[in-house]
Motif scaffolding. Structure first.
Motif: not given
Length: 169
Positions: A31-49
């Motif tokens: 809902x509010x993709x800023x701060x720690x929830x920013x930076x295209x979290x979907x791509x970050x999570x794909x890599x971390x997963x």
């Protein structure tokens, strides 16, 4: 992102017959993709997963963000774009530096609409659809109260509908 990556890994582990390399896309709603929830979290999570070859995106539609990701994945499957998608939602409001990621001035074109909402805050006996611009900055709780008044829906009926909806899902 670390928490979501762990959840993605755990969800994929529940389907051992699925090769994770078959995942076409990882779509996260926030809902509010800023701060720690920013930076295209979907791509970050794909890599971390452990899915570095899987693209990722972050969708914002406020309170409907995770629902939108599921719709997008379903539409992609229906369109033949793939068979396996990871879709979900994330929100960590308590981690916002100043309590909210949406800060700054509101568009003054909506001032009258915000004033209407302010007059109603705390309850009112009836509600009619407003004339003029809608209050796009209205809180979800106030929206729910307006629906209750406009539709004559009681709390018990809303709870019954919610349970029925969840059971159908």
């Amino acid at each position: 992102d670390d928490l979501v990556a762990g959840i993605v890994v755990a969800a994929l582990a529940k389907v051992p017959e699925l090769d994770p390399s078959q995942v076409e896309d990882l779509i996260l709603g926030c809902g509010l993709p800023g701060g720690e929830q920013g930076y295209n979290m979907g791509r970050v999570v794909a890599i971390l997963a452990g899915l570095p070859e899987v693209p990722g995106c972050t969708i914002t539609r406020y309170c409907s963000s995770s629902l939108q990701t599921i719709r997008m994945a379903a539409h992609a499957i229906k369109a033949g774009e793939g068979d396996v998608f990871v879709a979900g939602g994330v929100e960590t409001v308590s981690r916002y530096l100043h309590g909210a990621s949406d800060t700054g001035p509101h568009n003054t074109a909506f001032s009258d609409a915000e004033a209407r909402t302010a007059e109603r805050t705390g309850g009112a006996g009836s509600w009619e659809p407003p004339t003029g611009l809608p209050d796009i900055y209205i809180a979800m709780g106030q929206t729910a109260e307006n629906v209750v008044l406009a539709e004559g829906v009681g709390r018990e009926e809303m709870d019954e509908w919610g349970v029925r909806s969840q059971n159908r899902a």
